[in-house]
Design an enzyme around this catalytic site. Sequence first.
Site, PDB file in Angstrom:
ATOM      1  N   ASP A  31      60.730  52.131  46.591  1.00  0.00           N
ATOM      2  CA  ASP A  31      59.374  52.661  46.439  1.00  0.00           C
ATOM      3  C   ASP A  31      59.478  54.179  46.361  1.00  0.00           C
ATOM      4  O   ASP A  31      60.242  54.792  47.112  1.00  0.00           O
ATOM      5  CB  ASP A  31      58.471  52.252  47.621  1.00  0.00           C
ATOM      6  CG  ASP A  31      56.992  52.377  47.298  1.00  0.00           C
ATOM      7  OD1 ASP A  31      56.303  51.338  47.287  1.00  0.00           O
ATOM      8  OD2 ASP A  31      56.527  53.519  47.037  1.00  0.00           O
ATOM      9  N   TYR A 140      44.516  50.507  32.326  1.00  0.00           N
ATOM     10  CA  TYR A 140      45.301  49.823  33.362  1.00  0.00           C
ATOM     11  C   TYR A 140      45.580  48.380  32.939  1.00  0.00           C
ATOM     12  O   TYR A 140      46.728  47.915  32.943  1.00  0.00           O
ATOM     13  CB  TYR A 140      44.523  49.879  34.683  1.00  0.00           C
ATOM     14  CG  TYR A 140      45.003  48.914  35.727  1.00  0.00           C
ATOM     15  CD1 TYR A 140      46.304  48.974  36.227  1.00  0.00           C
ATOM     16  CD2 TYR A 140      44.150  47.924  36.236  1.00  0.00           C
ATOM     17  CE1 TYR A 140      46.740  48.069  37.194  1.00  0.00           C
ATOM     18  CE2 TYR A 140      44.573  47.033  37.196  1.00  0.00           C
ATOM     19  CZ  TYR A 140      45.869  47.107  37.675  1.00  0.00           C
ATOM     20  OH  TYR A 140      46.302  46.210  38.618  1.00  0.00           O
ATOM     21  N   HIS A 188      39.103  51.220  47.078  1.00  0.00           N
ATOM     22  CA  HIS A 188      38.746  49.796  47.037  1.00  0.00           C
ATOM     23  C   HIS A 188      37.527  49.509  47.924  1.00  0.00           C
ATOM     24  O   HIS A 188      37.359  50.107  48.985  1.00  0.00           O
ATOM     25  CB  HIS A 188      39.929  48.933  47.455  1.00  0.00           C
ATOM     26  CG  HIS A 188      41.051  48.975  46.452  1.00  0.00           C
ATOM     27  ND1 HIS A 188      42.141  49.797  46.605  1.00  0.00           N
ATOM     28  CD2 HIS A 188      41.221  48.328  45.288  1.00  0.00           C
ATOM     29  CE1 HIS A 188      42.939  49.642  45.563  1.00  0.00           C
ATOM     30  NE2 HIS A 188      42.415  48.755  44.745  1.00  0.00           N
ATOM     31  N   ARG A 220      33.197  39.962  41.957  1.00  0.00           N
ATOM     32  CA  ARG A 220      34.664  39.908  41.980  1.00  0.00           C
ATOM     33  C   ARG A 220      35.116  38.725  42.831  1.00  0.00           C
ATOM     34  O   ARG A 220      34.405  38.283  43.755  1.00  0.00           O
ATOM     35  CB  ARG A 220      35.253  41.189  42.595  1.00  0.00           C
ATOM     36  CG  ARG A 220      35.039  42.450  41.761  1.00  0.00           C
ATOM     37  CD  ARG A 220      35.887  42.415  40.492  1.00  0.00           C
ATOM     38  NE  ARG A 220      35.742  43.619  39.680  1.00  0.00           N
ATOM     39  CZ  ARG A 220      34.801  43.784  38.740  1.00  0.00           C
ATOM     40  NH1 ARG A 220      33.907  42.829  38.517  1.00  0.00           N
ATOM     41  NH2 ARG A 220      34.749  44.896  38.037  1.00  0.00           N
TER      42      ARG A 220
HETATM   43  N1  LIG Z   1      45.236  45.666  45.113  1.00  0.00           N
HETATM   44  C1  LIG Z   1      44.655  44.885  44.205  1.00  0.00           C
HETATM   45  O1  LIG Z   1      43.478  44.479  44.353  1.00  0.00           O
HETATM   46  C2  LIG Z   1      45.429  44.425  43.004  1.00  0.00           C
HETATM   47  C3  LIG Z   1      44.823  43.496  42.128  1.00  0.00           C
HETATM   48  C4  LIG Z   1      45.535  43.058  41.021  1.00  0.00           C
HETATM   49  C5  LIG Z   1      46.816  43.509  40.777  1.00  0.00           C
HETATM   50  N2  LIG Z   1      47.375  44.423  41.627  1.00  0.00           N
HETATM   51  C6  LIG Z   1      48.742  44.874  41.325  1.00  0.00           C
HETATM   52  O2  LIG Z   1      49.542  44.635  42.477  1.00  0.00           O
HETATM   53  C7  LIG Z   1      50.525  45.641  42.611  1.00  0.00           C
HETATM   54  C8  LIG Z   1      50.450  46.222  43.997  1.00  0.00           C
HETATM   55  O3  LIG Z   1      49.160  46.743  44.207  1.00  0.00           O
HETATM   56  P1  LIG Z   1      48.811  47.529  45.559  1.00  0.00           P
HETATM   57  O4  LIG Z   1      47.351  47.456  45.762  1.00  0.00           O
HETATM   58  O5  LIG Z   1      49.745  47.078  46.616  1.00  0.00           O
HETATM   59  O6  LIG Z   1      49.170  49.010  45.115  1.00  0.00           O
HETATM   60  P2  LIG Z   1      49.826  50.164  46.001  1.00  0.00           P
HETATM   61  O7  LIG Z   1      49.547  51.425  45.275  1.00  0.00           O
HETATM   62  O8  LIG Z   1      49.435  50.042  47.409  1.00  0.00           O
HETATM   63  O9  LIG Z   1      51.384  49.832  45.897  1.00  0.00           O
HETATM   64  C9  LIG Z   1      52.169  50.149  44.797  1.00  0.00           C
HETATM   65  C10 LIG Z   1      53.438  50.801  45.286  1.00  0.00           C
HETATM   66  O10 LIG Z   1      54.280  51.048  44.169  1.00  0.00           O
HETATM   67  C11 LIG Z   1      54.859  52.313  44.311  1.00  0.00           C
HETATM   68  N3  LIG Z   1      55.173  52.808  42.968  1.00  0.00           N
HETATM   69  C12 LIG Z   1      54.302  53.041  41.953  1.00  0.00           C
HETATM   70  N4  LIG Z   1      54.958  53.474  40.886  1.00  0.00           N
HETATM   71  C13 LIG Z   1      56.269  53.520  41.201  1.00  0.00           C
HETATM   72  C14 LIG Z   1      57.437  53.891  40.512  1.00  0.00           C
HETATM   73  N5  LIG Z   1      57.402  54.326  39.253  1.00  0.00           N
HETATM   74  N6  LIG Z   1      58.632  53.816  41.150  1.00  0.00           N
HETATM   75  C15 LIG Z   1      58.686  53.391  42.443  1.00  0.00           C
HETATM   76  N7  LIG Z   1      57.618  53.040  43.158  1.00  0.00           N
HETATM   77  C16 LIG Z   1      56.407  53.105  42.532  1.00  0.00           C
HETATM   78  C17 LIG Z   1      53.822  53.160  45.037  1.00  0.00           C
HETATM   79  O11 LIG Z   1      54.422  54.248  45.727  1.00  0.00           O
HETATM   80  C18 LIG Z   1      53.182  52.149  45.968  1.00  0.00           C
HETATM   81  O12 LIG Z   1      53.757  52.169  47.254  1.00  0.00           O
HETATM   82  C19 LIG Z   1      50.275  46.641  41.508  1.00  0.00           C
HETATM   83  O13 LIG Z   1      51.164  46.363  40.446  1.00  0.00           O
HETATM   84  C20 LIG Z   1      48.841  46.363  41.072  1.00  0.00           C
HETATM   85  O14 LIG Z   1      48.650  46.659  39.706  1.00  0.00           O
HETATM   86  C21 LIG Z   1      46.724  44.878  42.736  1.00  0.00           C
HETATM   87  O1  LIG Z   2      32.833  52.512  46.013  1.00  0.00           O
HETATM   88  C1  LIG Z   2      32.838  51.468  45.344  1.00  0.00           C
HETATM   89  C2  LIG Z   2      34.035  50.792  45.004  1.00  0.00           C
HETATM   90  C3  LIG Z   2      33.963  49.649  44.230  1.00  0.00           C
HETATM   91  N1  LIG Z   2      32.771  49.182  43.811  1.00  0.00           N
HETATM   92  C4  LIG Z   2      32.719  47.940  43.029  1.00  0.00           C
HETATM   93  O2  LIG Z   2      33.363  46.933  43.778  1.00  0.00           O
HETATM   94  C5  LIG Z   2      34.119  46.065  42.947  1.00  0.00           C
HETATM   95  C6  LIG Z   2      35.543  46.059  43.392  1.00  0.00           C
HETATM   96  O3  LIG Z   2      36.101  47.357  43.121  1.00  0.00           O
HETATM   97  P1  LIG Z   2      37.553  47.775  43.622  1.00  0.00           P
HETATM   98  O4  LIG Z   2      37.716  49.222  43.264  1.00  0.00           O
HETATM   99  O5  LIG Z   2      37.725  47.373  45.042  1.00  0.00           O
HETATM  100  O6  LIG Z   2      38.521  46.840  42.775  1.00  0.00           O
HETATM  101  P2  LIG Z   2      38.612  46.688  41.185  1.00  0.00           P
HETATM  102  O7  LIG Z   2      37.856  45.415  40.836  1.00  0.00           O
HETATM  103  O8  LIG Z   2      38.236  47.903  40.471  1.00  0.00           O
HETATM  104  O9  LIG Z   2      40.165  46.518  40.944  1.00  0.00           O
HETATM  105  C7  LIG Z   2      41.061  45.782  41.780  1.00  0.00           C
HETATM  106  O10 LIG Z   2      41.221  44.489  41.276  1.00  0.00           O
HETATM  107  C8  LIG Z   2      41.564  44.455  39.927  1.00  0.00           C
HETATM  108  C9  LIG Z   2      41.674  42.993  39.559  1.00  0.00           C
HETATM  109  O11 LIG Z   2      40.388  42.403  39.547  1.00  0.00           O
HETATM  110  C10 LIG Z   2      42.799  45.300  39.650  1.00  0.00           C
HETATM  111  O12 LIG Z   2      43.969  44.674  39.419  1.00  0.00           O
HETATM  112  C11 LIG Z   2      42.978  46.569  40.469  1.00  0.00           C
HETATM  113  O13 LIG Z   2      44.343  46.931  40.641  1.00  0.00           O
HETATM  114  C12 LIG Z   2      42.392  46.497  41.804  1.00  0.00           C
HETATM  115  O14 LIG Z   2      42.240  47.833  42.248  1.00  0.00           O
HETATM  116  C13 LIG Z   2      33.922  46.589  41.527  1.00  0.00           C
HETATM  117  O15 LIG Z   2      32.945  45.844  40.923  1.00  0.00           O
HETATM  118  C14 LIG Z   2      33.442  48.033  41.705  1.00  0.00           C
HETATM  119  O16 LIG Z   2      32.594  48.464  40.690  1.00  0.00           O
HETATM  120  C15 LIG Z   2      31.582  49.818  44.141  1.00  0.00           C
HETATM  121  O17 LIG Z   2      30.509  49.397  43.762  1.00  0.00           O
HETATM  122  N2  LIG Z   2      31.664  50.949  44.893  1.00  0.00           N
END
Ligand SMILES: NC(=O)c1ccc[n+]([C@@H]2O[C@H](COP(=O)([O-])OP(=O)(O)OC[C@H]3O[C@@H](n4cnc5c(N)ncnc54)[C@H](O)[C@@H]3O)[C@@H](O)[C@H]2O)c1
Ligand SMILES: O=c1ccn([C@@H]2O[C@H](COP(=O)(O)OP(=O)(O)O[C@H]3O[C@H](CO)[C@H](O)[C@H](O)[C@H]3O)[C@@H](O)[C@H]2O)c(=O)[nH]1
Length: 340
Positions: A31, A140, A188, A220
């Site tokens: 990471d 994204y 989030h 969502r």
């Molecule tokens: N959190 C969500 O709701 C959500 C939803 C759908 C998909 N995802 C996917 O799941 C994965 C993890 O999401 P998360 O919420 O844990 O994100 P996060 O940002 O908490 O974790 C991602 C980690 O990857 C590391 N990283 C990023 N780019 C890097 C690089 N080039 N080299 C080495 N390390 C790197 C960051 O330092 C971070 O610790 C992501 O690929 C994201 O797109 C997340």
């Molecule tokens: O302050 C805020 C934050 C979010 N939202 C709403 O809440 C919902 C959830 O938003 P998040 O920012 O928590 O999550 P996203 O849906 O934008 O995206 C997340 O889920 C996606 C998959 O659905 C992606 O993969 C992404 O990495 C991950 O961040 C969305 O409708 C957004 O518009 C608000 O109204 N106010």
Amino acid sequence: MAVLICGGAGYVGSHTSALLFEKNEELIIIDRMARERQNAVIGGKVYNGDLNNSEFLDKVFSENEIEAVIHLAASSLVGESMSCPLDYYNNNVVGTLRLLEAMNRYHVDKIIFSSTAAIYGNPKSVPIKESDGPSPTNPYGETKLAIERMLGWAEKAHGIKYVALRYFNVSGAHDSGEIGEDHSPETHLIPLMLQVALGQREKIVIFGDDYPTRDGSCIRDYVHVMDIAEAHYVALNKLRSDGPSGIYNIGNGEGFTVKEVIDTVSKVTGKPIPFEIGAKRAGDPAVLVASPILIRNELGWYPKRSTLLEMVESAWEWHRRHPQGFPKIDQGIQKEGNVT
Ligand SMILES: NC(=O)c1ccc[n+]([C@@H]2O[C@H](COP(=O)([O-])OP(=O)(O)OC[C@H]3O[C@@H](n4cnc5c(N)ncnc54)[C@H](O)[C@@H]3O)[C@@H](O)[C@H]2O)c1
Ligand SMILES: O=c1ccn([C@@H]2O[C@H](COP(=O)(O)OP(=O)(O)O[C@H]3O[C@H](CO)[C@H](O)[C@H](O)[C@H]3O)[C@@H](O)[C@H]2O)c(=O)[nH]1
């Protein structure tokens, strides 16, 4: 042989690493924030470095016997991707390209990839099936779709088997309450609301209330982070037993509006969550709800912590116990360990 977890110090990565560690898997974690976030990592050999650096990857792959890769490292904020699309292509697409090149050089032929519901864009029908055509509404989602396609070609040419897990909205925390979501800055929805409940933030801004949904706010599909961690373990074992490559939704099959999430957070925390209505966020689809049937039929995975109440309760437990997130290492509270 070891499982390499890229992005293992992040939110989903730290929970997935914890689960695999509990299953006695040998873990290597990469990471680029590993040093700052070492308190999020409970085990394994940890390397601080960037996927875009092939020399760094050579070091990791040559120093360890790697059986399979779980690839979660990415830039993943919808809004940010709209203003910095090229950074997203660079980090997500080029980073994965470098990783696949290294896997190919070192004959590693299994990868589990974190894809996203964001590849679907505005769905044509709900719940969304994997066979529904992708049509991302933000860079994204485009980068994740490009990676899924790259994986398909890499399998054909180089025999690298893959499982792409299209997560919907991840929430919740580890059952211990000691690992949880700690993004900086936090964007989030659920953790932002919990910050309001903790008195760290005055209110929530709802991004738009005139969507074509039951109360006008976005819908969502929230899925528990430990269920997601288990999906990786199931997918890993499927590839180990020579299962075919596949692409699967990881969701609950039920969606909640932003206003419904506010009500649940208020109920769980016992605090009012003041809100105001703001502008829509660019790139946001109105509704994202998964059909989680395919993975249930093919891999036997289904969400076990499926109610919004459970997810918010588990997230609240973490946030309540750790209102400032993980202890920062510059506060001198770091664990003993060896981050290379
Ligand atoms: N959190 C969500 O709701 C959500 C939803 C759908 C998909 N995802 C996917 O799941 C994965 C993890 O999401 P998360 O919420 O844990 O994100 P996060 O940002 O908490 O974790 C991602 C980690 O990857 C590391 N990283 C990023 N780019 C890097 C690089 N080039 N080299 C080495 N390390 C790197 C960051 O330092 C971070 O610790 C992501 O690929 C994201 O797109 C997340
Ligand atoms: O302050 C805020 C934050 C979010 N939202 C709403 O809440 C919902 C959830 O938003 P998040 O920012 O928590 O999550 P996203 O849906 O934008 O995206 C997340 O889920 C996606 C998959 O659905 C992606 O993969 C992404 O990495 C991950 O961040 C969305 O409708 C957004 O518009 C608000 O109204 N106010």
